[in-house]
Design an enzyme around this catalytic site. Structure first.
Site, mmCIF file in Angstrom:
data_model
loop_
_atom_site.group_PDB
_atom_site.id
_atom_site.type_symbol
_atom_site.label_atom_id
_atom_site.label_comp_id
_atom_site.label_asym_id
_atom_site.label_seq_id
_atom_site.Cartn_x
_atom_site.Cartn_y
_atom_site.Cartn_z
ATOM 1 N N CYS A 1 0.837 -1.192 0.000
ATOM 2 C CA CYS A 1 0.000 0.000 0.000
ATOM 3 C C CYS A 1 0.876 1.247 0.000
ATOM 4 O O CYS A 1 1.916 1.300 0.657
ATOM 5 C CB CYS A 1 -0.934 0.092 1.188
ATOM 6 S SG CYS A 1 -2.119 -1.242 1.268
ATOM 7 N N ARG B 1 4.056 -0.364 -4.734
ATOM 8 C CA ARG B 1 3.749 -0.881 -3.400
ATOM 9 C C ARG B 1 2.432 -1.662 -3.347
ATOM 10 O O ARG B 1 2.091 -2.248 -2.322
ATOM 11 C CB ARG B 1 3.670 0.262 -2.399
ATOM 12 C CG ARG B 1 4.925 1.086 -2.320
ATOM 13 C CD ARG B 1 4.754 2.179 -1.321
ATOM 14 N NE ARG B 1 4.644 1.673 0.023
ATOM 15 C CZ ARG B 1 5.669 1.380 0.805
ATOM 16 N NH1 ARG B 1 6.891 1.577 0.373
ATOM 17 N NH2 ARG B 1 5.489 0.910 2.010
ATOM 18 N N ASN C 1 -1.900 1.999 5.681
ATOM 19 C CA ASN C 1 -1.013 0.952 5.182
ATOM 20 C C ASN C 1 -0.663 0.075 6.373
ATOM 21 O O ASN C 1 -0.190 0.581 7.383
ATOM 22 C CB ASN C 1 0.244 1.607 4.586
ATOM 23 C CG ASN C 1 1.341 0.600 4.287
ATOM 24 O OD1 ASN C 1 1.081 -0.581 4.127
ATOM 25 N ND2 ASN C 1 2.569 1.081 4.213
ATOM 26 N N GLY C 2 -0.937 -1.232 6.276
ATOM 27 C CA GLY C 2 -0.626 -2.130 7.384
ATOM 28 C C GLY C 2 -1.798 -3.034 7.699
ATOM 29 O O GLY C 2 -2.688 -3.227 6.868
ATOM 30 N N GLU D 1 18.132 -17.144 -7.965
ATOM 31 C CA GLU D 1 17.683 -15.803 -8.341
ATOM 32 C C GLU D 1 17.105 -15.805 -9.760
ATOM 33 O O GLU D 1 16.093 -15.164 -10.034
ATOM 34 C CB GLU D 1 18.857 -14.815 -8.204
ATOM 35 C CG GLU D 1 18.609 -13.394 -8.640
ATOM 36 C CD GLU D 1 17.464 -12.690 -7.913
ATOM 37 O OE1 GLU D 1 16.951 -13.207 -6.908
ATOM 38 O OE2 GLU D 1 17.062 -11.608 -8.379
ATOM 39 N N GLU E 1 8.523 -14.511 -10.839
ATOM 40 C CA GLU E 1 7.950 -13.219 -10.444
ATOM 41 C C GLU E 1 7.318 -12.490 -11.611
ATOM 42 O O GLU E 1 6.218 -11.977 -11.497
ATOM 43 C CB GLU E 1 9.073 -12.289 -9.932
ATOM 44 C CG GLU E 1 9.494 -12.481 -8.530
ATOM 45 C CD GLU E 1 10.572 -11.464 -8.144
ATOM 46 O OE1 GLU E 1 10.425 -10.844 -7.101
ATOM 47 O OE2 GLU E 1 11.572 -11.298 -8.895
ATOM 48 N N HIS F 1 18.230 -35.662 -6.614
ATOM 49 C CA HIS F 1 17.374 -36.019 -5.478
ATOM 50 C C HIS F 1 15.959 -35.475 -5.642
ATOM 51 O O HIS F 1 15.276 -35.230 -4.662
ATOM 52 C CB HIS F 1 18.002 -35.511 -4.178
ATOM 53 C CG HIS F 1 19.357 -36.086 -3.934
ATOM 54 N ND1 HIS F 1 19.561 -37.381 -3.516
ATOM 55 C CD2 HIS F 1 20.596 -35.565 -4.115
ATOM 56 C CE1 HIS F 1 20.855 -37.632 -3.418
ATOM 57 N NE2 HIS F 1 21.515 -36.527 -3.787
#
Ligand code: G6P
Length: 613
Positions: free
Chosen positions: A2, A27, A102-103, A484, A491, A507
């Site tokens: 947010c 955000r 925000n939170g 990465e 992503e 494995h």
């Protein structure tokens, strides 16, 4: 998660809010909204979806008499699905107060129950709405708005950055912070609030960082600060050195691509002031990293999330190899709940681009309480993690806007390289002059390599962009880079990818691969003995008909024979391999994502700064 922007002053309010929201969209971007005064009334405009949708709606509704104060919000949903109704701001019953948040409010359920019993009418599924009704309730009981706000802040539990405006008190904005970031931008006859620096960079570079448990009341011409007890406090503003141009796309189609191309400059800035050209040595003493700070360290914990965690894994290889100190690297969300063994001889290293990641911060606080020395590697000046650390080594990557982290990673790895060189010299008197020379040339090496490899990666992506699975293999210092590479592909291109230690492949993942499941193999001659081991793993992959995309050292003829495609990476020092090898993987994910039509800078369900647990 947010983004909040707020403004009080003489400017046109709508452009300021939209500008701020566009810069905060990383955000969260599932809904957006704004509030300002229109003919002395509270005017709210909200949409599901992006800030672009909000902009369209604002200009369709054409508010013609809009005035500050105003607030804007871009949401990453926690309580209540993304919808116009759940978008912020939220209003009290009478429509006098408007609040953005925000939170997460952890005790929202009990507060909501009791407020409903007291006659309050809720219209959203959010936790946020309880705050504005709580404030209204205190006002109904006869308190003035400031006291009602301060009382409410003490009653809510959880993490919050909140901002409130009132149509009856349009001369101020009230804000409070507890475990969610909030900054105040100071102007001449105007003031701003924001969740992060880029939102206010076009307007001011003078910033006050609020700490947990603090409240601010912003007027046009002044800012008053209080703690949650209502006692006045003072703090000094900080001047931000970031250039506005660094927070713009600068002609690139996406921030991610721009930030990949920013890497040479980011490296140059991170070296600046640390690499003493006269002595040919690294120096962190100005930043407080002295023998005394490091004395008697017996163990190091590196704690981080996401891409920063992968930089931490690289750090472990470097520290253990060069400094012979045992290192544990933890995901912050695991570290904080696993009772790690920490004492005063422990060095705790937090890595965070934003400096606001909730789990990393919690890990830091836990380590601090247990007596560890706290060093952070961070990109954002004045962020919470930096303020709570004993010592900060800043990555000088400049603002990173794209959700997928690129230049922050490269500079975090660079800090670890500099750190081991510095400590090695300080404690053992050993210098690596040849590496210093390479570091001086690193920005131009990266620039040339990025341009060359981008061209090759484009062709590779055209061949592979329809895949749904991909395995990334690497060993030793290239194992974190395999992780990465896989993370990047997940992503932003939404392709299932696994980053695995090549030796561990037998494995498990070997059961998955096949003709439509390619394997990206990372291999470097500089890794010594594991070069041949990785080659054997690649042979095993080939035998299972998985096409190999090899990212290899120059002249790795054995790999060229078995790979379907290959990318050659210039020879370098072992320590610098992660920086060079990650570039083709960043570009691979980027090109695959754009060919698949993904919104590269705003991948679904993700947020750049994860400020809730
Ligand atoms: C989010 C971002 C990642 C980032 C991670 C840690 O998941 O999408 O790009 O690596 O948070 O963020 P930090 O700011 O602590 O490095």
């Amino acid at each position: 998660m947010c983004g909040i922007i707020g403004y009080i002053g003489g400017r046109q309010i709508i452009p300021v809010l939209l500008e701020g929201l566009r810069r905060l969209e990383y955000r969260g971007y599932d809904s957006a909204g704004m509030v300002f005064l229109e003919n002395e009334e509270i005017k709210v405009i909200k949409v599901k979806g992006s800030v672009f949708n909000l902009e369209e709606k604002v200009y369709t509704e054409l508010p013609y008499n809009s005035k500050a104060p105003g607030l804007g919000h871009t949401r990453w949903a926690t309580h209540g699905e993304p919808s116009e109704n759940n978008a912020h701001p939220h209003l009290d019953c009478e429509g006098n107060l408007a609040l953005v948040h925000n939170g997460i409010i952890e005790n929202y359920y009990e507060l909501k129950e009791s407020l409903i019993k007291r006659g309050h009418n809720f219209i959203s599924a959010t936790d946020t709405e309880v705050i504005v009704h709580l404030i209204e309730d205190y006002v109904r009981q006869g308190l003035n708005l400031k006291t009602a706000f301060m009382k409410s802040v003490k009653k809510i539990r959880g993490s919050f950055a909140i901002a409130l405006i009132s149509k009856k008190d349009p001369q101020f904005i009230m804000v409070a912070r507890e475990k969610s970031p909030l900054i105040i931008g100071l102007g001449e006859g105007e003031n701003f609030i924001a969740s992060d620096i880029p939102a206010i960079l076009p307007f001011t570079k003078k910033v006050l960082f609020l700490d947990d448990g603090e409240i601010a009341i912003l007027y046009k011409d002044r800012v008053e600060l209080f703690n949650f007890e209502g006692e006045k406090i003072r703090k000094n503003p900080v001047c931000i050195s970031w250039d506005l141009a660094l927070a713009e796309k600068g002609g690139f189609p996406h921030f991610m691509l721009k930030e990949i191309y920013d890497q040479p400059e980011a490296v140059k800035h991170t070296l600046l002031g640390r690499l003493d050209l006269d002595s040919g040595e690294i120096n962190f003493s100005k930043e407080g990293l002295t023998q005394a700070f490091l004395k008697d360290i017996e163990k190091i914990f590196i704690v981080a999330c996401g891409t920063s965690y992968h930089a931490g894994l690289v750090g472990k290889y470097l520290i253990e190899r060069h400094l012979k100190i045992p290192v544990e690297v933890d995901l912050a969300s695991e570290f904080r709940y696993r009772f790690p063994l920490i004492d005063s001889k422990t060095l705790f290293i937090a890595i965070s681009q934003s400096g606001e990641t909730a789990d990393t911060l919690a890990g830091l606080r836990l380590a601090k309480q247990a007596g560890a020395r706290i060093l952070s590697i961070c990109n954002v000046l004045g962020s919470t993690i930096t303020r709570e650390s004993d010592l900060v080594l800043y990555t000088q990557a400049g603002p990173e806007i794209s959700v997928a982290s690129t230049k922050a990673f490269v500079t975090q790895v660079l800090i670890f390289i500099l750190l081991v060189l510095y400590i090695k010299k300080m404690f053992y008197g050993e210098s690596k002059k040849d590496m210093i020379l390479t570091l001086i040339k690193l920005p131009s090496l990266l620039k040339n390599f990025t341009e060359k490899v981008h061209f090759e990666i484009k062709k590779l992506a055209e061949r592979w962009y329809r895949i749904e699975n991909c395995l990334f293999l690497g060993r030793n210092i290239l194992y974190p880079i395999a992780m990465e590479g896989a993370l990047k592909l997940k992503e932003i291109a939404y392709i299932h990818a696994e980053g695995y230690a090549a030796g561990e492949m037998k494995h498990g993942p070997i059961a998955l691969i096949g003709e439509n499941f390619p394997t990206v193999v990372l291999s470097a001659k500089e890794t010594g003995i594991v070069y041949e081991k990785t080659l054997s793993n690649a042979e095993e992959v080939k035998s299972r008909r998985s096409p190999i995309i090899a990212i290899i050292s120059e002249n790795s003829e054995e790999f060229k024979k078995i790979a379907e495609s290959y990318i050659e990476v210039p020879s370098t020092h072992y320590e610098l391999l992660p920086i060079l090898y990650v570039i083709p993987l960043q570009l691979f994910a980027y090109e695959m994502a754009t060919l698949r039509g993904c919104d590269v800078d705003k991948p679904r369900n993700l947020a750049k700064s994860v400020t809730v647990e």
